[in-house]
Write a protein that holds these residues in place. Sequence first.
Motif, PDB file in Angstrom:
ATOM      1  N   MET A   1       0.834  -1.169   0.000  1.00 54.50           N
ATOM      2  CA  MET A   1       0.000   0.000   0.000  1.00 54.50           C
ATOM      3  C   MET A   1       0.890   1.248   0.000  1.00 54.50           C
ATOM      4  SD  MET A   1      -2.635   1.423   2.906  1.00 54.50           S
ATOM      5  CE  MET A   1      -3.865   0.189   2.721  1.00 54.50           C
ATOM      6  N   ALA A   2       0.598   2.175  -0.883  1.00 54.71           N
ATOM      7  CA  ALA A   2       1.383   3.409  -0.969  1.00 54.71           C
ATOM      8  C   ALA A   2       1.035   4.326   0.194  1.00 54.71           C
ATOM      9  CB  ALA A   2       1.107   4.111  -2.292  1.00 54.71           C
ATOM     10  N   SER A   3       2.044   5.023   0.689  1.00 61.74           N
ATOM     11  CA  SER A   3       1.789   5.955   1.780  1.00 61.74           C
ATOM     12  C   SER A   3       1.200   7.249   1.234  1.00 61.74           C
ATOM     13  CB  SER A   3       3.082   6.234   2.549  1.00 61.74           C
ATOM     14  OG  SER A   3       4.025   6.819   1.692  1.00 61.74           O
ATOM     15  N   ALA A   4       0.534   7.969   2.111  1.00 61.92           N
ATOM     16  CA  ALA A   4      -0.071   9.241   1.714  1.00 61.92           C
ATOM     17  C   ALA A   4       1.033  10.233   1.379  1.00 61.92           C
ATOM     18  CB  ALA A   4      -0.935   9.769   2.857  1.00 61.92           C
ATOM     19  N   PRO A   5       0.771  11.145   0.444  1.00 59.00           N
ATOM     20  CA  PRO A   5       1.795  12.148   0.119  1.00 59.00           C
ATOM     21  C   PRO A   5       2.051  13.065   1.303  1.00 59.00           C
ATOM     22  CG  PRO A   5      -0.276  12.658  -0.982  1.00 59.00           C
ATOM     23  CD  PRO A   5      -0.451  11.324  -0.315  1.00 59.00           C
ATOM     24  N   LEU A   6       3.272  13.539   1.401  1.00 59.51           N
ATOM     25  CA  LEU A   6       3.640  14.468   2.455  1.00 59.51           C
ATOM     26  C   LEU A   6       2.849  15.762   2.309  1.00 59.51           C
ATOM     27  CD1 LEU A   6       5.872  13.494   4.355  1.00 59.51           C
ATOM     28  CD2 LEU A   6       7.385  15.158   3.330  1.00 59.51           C
ATOM     29  N   SER A   7       2.432  16.312   3.431  1.00 58.02           N
ATOM     30  CA  SER A   7       1.760  17.609   3.416  1.00 58.02           C
ATOM     31  C   SER A   7       2.734  18.655   3.943  1.00 58.02           C
ATOM     32  CB  SER A   7       0.493  17.576   4.276  1.00 58.02           C
ATOM     33  OG  SER A   7       0.812  17.301   5.624  1.00 58.02           O
ATOM     34  N   VAL A   8       2.803  19.786   3.234  1.00 61.58           N
ATOM     35  CA  VAL A   8       3.778  20.825   3.557  1.00 61.58           C
ATOM     36  C   VAL A   8       3.075  22.168   3.728  1.00 61.58           C
ATOM     37  CG1 VAL A   8       5.881  22.004   2.804  1.00 61.58           C
ATOM     38  CG2 VAL A   8       5.497  19.609   2.157  1.00 61.58           C
ATOM     39  N   PHE A   9       3.399  22.836   4.826  1.00 57.62           N
ATOM     40  CA  PHE A   9       2.915  24.190   5.118  1.00 57.62           C
ATOM     41  C   PHE A   9       4.071  25.138   4.859  1.00 57.62           C
ATOM     42  CE2 PHE A   9       1.915  27.256   8.833  1.00 57.62           C
ATOM     43  CZ  PHE A   9       1.189  28.108   8.014  1.00 57.62           C
ATOM     44  N   ILE A  10       3.867  26.107   3.972  1.00 58.13           N
ATOM     45  CA  ILE A  10       4.926  27.046   3.628  1.00 58.13           C
ATOM     46  C   ILE A  10       4.553  28.454   4.076  1.00 58.13           C
ATOM     47  CG2 ILE A  10       4.050  27.229   1.257  1.00 58.13           C
ATOM     48  CD1 ILE A  10       6.971  27.778   0.372  1.00 58.13           C
ATOM     49  N   ILE A  11       5.481  29.079   4.772  1.00 61.89           N
ATOM     50  CA  ILE A  11       5.317  30.450   5.239  1.00 61.89           C
ATOM     51  C   ILE A  11       6.299  31.299   4.439  1.00 61.89           C
ATOM     52  CG2 ILE A  11       5.435  32.006   7.221  1.00 61.89           C
ATOM     53  CD1 ILE A  11       5.106  29.440   8.985  1.00 61.89           C
ATOM     54  N   GLY A  12       5.801  32.310   3.747  1.00 60.33           N
ATOM     55  CA  GLY A  12       6.652  33.160   2.923  1.00 60.33           C
ATOM     56  C   GLY A  12       6.565  32.842   1.445  1.00 60.33           C
ATOM     57  N   ALA A  13       5.509  32.171   1.024  1.00 61.55           N
ATOM     58  CA  ALA A  13       5.374  31.733  -0.375  1.00 61.55           C
ATOM     59  C   ALA A  13       5.283  32.883  -1.365  1.00 61.55           C
ATOM     60  CB  ALA A  13       4.148  30.836  -0.526  1.00 61.55           C
ATOM     61  N   THR A  33       1.225  17.608  -0.951  1.00 60.49           N
ATOM     62  CA  THR A  33       0.152  18.597  -0.870  1.00 60.49           C
ATOM     63  C   THR A  33       0.714  19.833  -0.174  1.00 60.49           C
ATOM     64  OG1 THR A  33      -0.677  17.687   1.209  1.00 60.49           O
ATOM     65  CG2 THR A  33      -1.684  16.867  -0.809  1.00 60.49           C
ATOM     66  N   TRP A  34       0.356  20.985  -0.689  1.00 62.10           N
ATOM     67  CA  TRP A  34       0.941  22.251  -0.251  1.00 62.10           C
ATOM     68  C   TRP A  34      -0.122  23.176   0.314  1.00 62.10           C
ATOM     69  CZ3 TRP A  34       6.151  22.606  -0.483  1.00 62.10           C
ATOM     70  CH2 TRP A  34       6.802  21.663  -1.279  1.00 62.10           C
ATOM     71  N   HIS A  72       0.361  19.481   9.391  1.00 66.08           N
ATOM     72  CA  HIS A  72       1.219  19.163   8.242  1.00 66.08           C
ATOM     73  C   HIS A  72       2.447  18.359   8.657  1.00 66.08           C
ATOM     74  CE1 HIS A  72      -1.338  22.289   6.591  1.00 66.08           C
ATOM     75  NE2 HIS A  72      -1.018  21.811   5.414  1.00 66.08           N
ATOM     76  N   ASP A  73       2.951  17.592   7.692  1.00 65.98           N
ATOM     77  CA  ASP A  73       4.140  16.770   7.924  1.00 65.98           C
ATOM     78  C   ASP A  73       5.411  17.605   7.962  1.00 65.98           C
ATOM     79  OD1 ASP A  73       2.707  14.260   7.830  1.00 65.98           O
ATOM     80  OD2 ASP A  73       2.557  14.566   5.658  1.00 65.98           O
ATOM     81  N   ALA A  74       5.402  18.716   7.244  1.00 66.29           N
ATOM     82  CA  ALA A  74       6.595  19.559   7.173  1.00 66.29           C
ATOM     83  C   ALA A  74       6.182  21.022   7.111  1.00 66.29           C
ATOM     84  CB  ALA A  74       7.417  19.207   5.938  1.00 66.29           C
ATOM     85  N   VAL A  75       7.063  21.877   7.621  1.00 61.69           N
ATOM     86  CA  VAL A  75       6.874  23.321   7.543  1.00 61.69           C
ATOM     87  C   VAL A  75       8.131  23.923   6.934  1.00 61.69           C
ATOM     88  CG1 VAL A  75       6.532  25.481   8.813  1.00 61.69           C
ATOM     89  CG2 VAL A  75       5.319  23.416   9.537  1.00 61.69           C
TER      90      VAL A  75
END
Length: 137
Positions: A1-13, A33-34, A72-75
Amino acid sequence: MASAPLSVFIIGATGYIGGSVLVRFQQEYPNFTWTALVRNPKDVSTIQALGVNVVQGTQSDLDLIERTAAEHDAVLNLANSDDLPLTKAVLKGLESRARSEAVAVKPILIHTSGSGVVTDTPWDGAYHPGTSDKIWD
């Protein structure tokens, strides 16, 4: 089973560094996902046109930032690196996510400092002969 895509929160886009990083990372990681924090309402449609979800607010909306970071998974903090309350809100959100038993991925923080931190020119806006002669290598 494929894992869910990483979700990323970006500050300063919408900034110089953030916009470039966002577009490049989207090219490299098209399955992520962004979500971007966007201050100015006139910039919302531009960011959404890139396929990015928008959270409207400012760097002073600390509860919003903490909550969104926790979702989110990453910031990527590509905004003001000297904003301690902003950074603490991001860290608090990521810490909350890390403690959640429902999350399998350890949260990631990428925090830029900006090139201005290596200058020796005073920040008063005036020209100071001799202060910018150093070659940073």
